[in-house]
Scaffold this active site. Structure first.
Site, PDB file in Angstrom:
ATOM      1  CG  ASP A 114      -8.342  -4.272  -2.624  1.00 53.97           C
ATOM      2  OD1 ASP A 114      -9.496  -4.140  -2.519  1.00 53.97           O
ATOM      3  OD2 ASP A 114      -7.737  -3.313  -2.998  1.00 53.97           O
TER       4      ASP A 114
ATOM      5  CG  HIS B   4      -1.982   0.907   1.142  1.00 47.75           C
ATOM      6  ND1 HIS B   4      -1.996   2.282   1.468  1.00 47.75           N
ATOM      7  CD2 HIS B   4      -3.313   0.892   0.712  1.00 47.75           C
ATOM      8  CE1 HIS B   4      -2.918   2.871   1.080  1.00 47.75           C
ATOM      9  NE2 HIS B   4      -3.908   1.734   0.607  1.00 47.75           N
TER      10      HIS B   4
END
Ligand code: CMC
Length: 437
Positions: free
Chosen positions: A372, A314
């Site tokens: 996700d 991320h």
């Protein structure tokens, strides 16, 4: 919408030495997080721009909505930790919180719920609009088109200078997004559209609009509806990510809110952003067996392979994404409720997570599972096809986009977004006539 009681403060000055010039730049402190250097006068005083592709070190706005501490793995909506909201709140209350800055009283929540519930139907002509798309169109392609077209249906809420119209547009979008997403799904499977029902809550209604058929009754499973509601909470906002920045940039020109949200949907679709849940599930399916996990981890570490572990890493979190923890728990709850024991995809995911978290490459680069990673398995178990995953993300993120858009419109320092560049093209040259080239 809300005003923050936590104003930013000037805490000092940073001195920038540029050639023989020394430029003083104000240093500003927010309520939490790193200080920022205010460079607004830099071009005027120093004749220089800053260069920051991908906005790695650049704050694009002042915001009081969401705070992310990527090193500590913290996510706060209006100060409240995501884990507490996921456990104790529901999506509609979180919508109110994001839009208004405070948790609602019982009366305010009741009235807000009723507002959203009473805006869930879409103009009947919109169903005709759907029929112009191919049946095999990706639901996100349909969402971009239909949401963009809302401004052609709801002219009475496109004046951004009228606070009342801004509020109505906001409620309309939060309310209609599940209806539009469900219609995109129904259209793709060739089933009739299902109208919303006012006695159901937000996520129950969405499940019913997706999975009911006129031929028989549909009973919403409360455990699954609650899980979906939690998934919506986890996706509701994430400060100045790519799609939110897109919404703000589109809105900075004065574009109407429906057009701005359509721009956000287009940006979200990319595999490095909202499209990653779809990509993560495809990857788990491709791996297929826990025995193949080491092979895929090796590929992810090999730069020449061009392969990345989807659902890992991320831009901001350099720790476990707090949303991923809640999502993992939700995934287990959904699979248990549906009696799915020993799901091979879940086993692959857990093994992959275990191997990667103990591998030096991932440890050094601080790559952890993101939201996700477990989202795909959970949404698949809930009955959604892979192509709908990003559409569900868009549905939930709509409130965040709207809250950020509204905050920008109400910000007196707001200007049209207009980044500068480091030009590396040809300098001035004279046009050469065709016969001389
Ligand atoms: N697998 C393997 N290596 C990776 C991965 C990954 N998933 N992510 C980053 N790296 C490596 C990358 O190769 C780079 O190595 P080096 O420093 O040797 O060049 C280093 O880690 C830093 O990566 P980056 O691409 O410079 O980092 P970024 O902040 O620009 O990218 C990211 C963040 C999310 C785009 C990236 O981690 C990624 O592509 N992840 C997979 C896609 C994904 O899961 N996206 C969902 C993001 S969360 C949902 C959302 O907010 O939309």
């Amino acid at each position: 919408m809300s005003k923050t009681p936590f104003a930013s403060k000037l805490t000092g000055k940073a001195t920038l030495v540029l050639g023989n010039k020394s430029i003083e730049l104000p240093v500003i402190r927010g309520s939490v997080g790193p200080d920022v250097i205010d460079i607004r006068k830099l071009y005027a005083e120093g004749n220089a721009f800053t260069y920051d592709p991908g906005f790695v070190s650049t704050a694009s706005c002042e915001s009081a909505i969401t705070y992310v501490d990527g090193d500590e793995g913290v996510l706060l909506y209006r100060g409240y930790p995501i884990e507490q909201l996921a456990e104790h709140s529901d999506f509609i209350e979180v919508c109110y919180l994001l839009l208004h800055g405070e948790l609602p009283s019982a009366d305010k929540l009741k009235s807000f719920r009723s507002q959203i519930t009473r805006h869930t139907m879409v103009h009947e002509q919109i169903s005709q609009f759907f029929r112009g798309f191919r049946r095999d169109a990706h639901p996100m392609a349909v969402m971009c088109g239909v949401v963009g077209a809302l401004s052609a249906f709801y002219h009475d809420s496109t004046d951004i200078n009228d606070p009342q119209q801004r509020t109505i547009a906001s409620h309309r979008m939060i309310a209609k997004m599940p209806t539009i997403a469900a219609m995109a799904y129904k259209y793709s499977v060739g089933q009739p559209f299902i109208y919303p029902r006012n006695e159901l809550n937000y996520s129950e209604n969405f499940l019913r609009m997706c999975f009911a058929v006129p031929a028989e009754d549909y009973k919403v499973n409360p455990v699954l509806a609650r899980a979906l509601d939690r998934i919506f909470i986890l996706h509701a906002d994430h400060e100045q990510n790519a799609s939110t920045s897109t919404v703000r940039l589109a809105g900075s020109s004065g574009a109407n809110p429906f057009a701005c949200i359509a721009a956000g949907i287009a940006c979200l679709w990319g595999p490095a952003h909202g499209g990653a849940n779809e990509a993560a599930l495809r990857m788990l399916e491709e791996i297929g067996d826990v025995k193949r996990v080491p092979e895929y981890v090796a590929r992810a570490k090999d730069k020449s392979s061009g392969f990345r572990l989807m659902g890992f890493g991320h831009r901001v979190y350099k720790n476990y994404d707090p949303r991923a923890k809640v999502m993992q728990q939700t995934c287990h709850e959904v699979l248990d409720e549906l009696g799915i024991r020993n799901d091979p995809l879940l086993q692959v995911a857990m093994e992959l997570e275990h191997v990667a978290l103990n591998d030096q490459y991932f440890i050094e680069k601080k790559l952890y599972p993101n939201i996700d990673f477990y989202a795909g398995i959970t949404l698949k178990a809930l009955g959604f096809p892979t192509s709908m995953f990003t559409a569900l993300f868009a549905l939930a993120r709509t409130v965040g986009w709207i809250a950020q858009w509204a905050e920008m419109i109400e910000d007196p320092s707001q200007k049209i977004g207009r980044p500068r560049q480091l030009y590396v093209g040809a300098p001035h040259r004279e046009y050469i006539a065709l016969h001389k080239r």
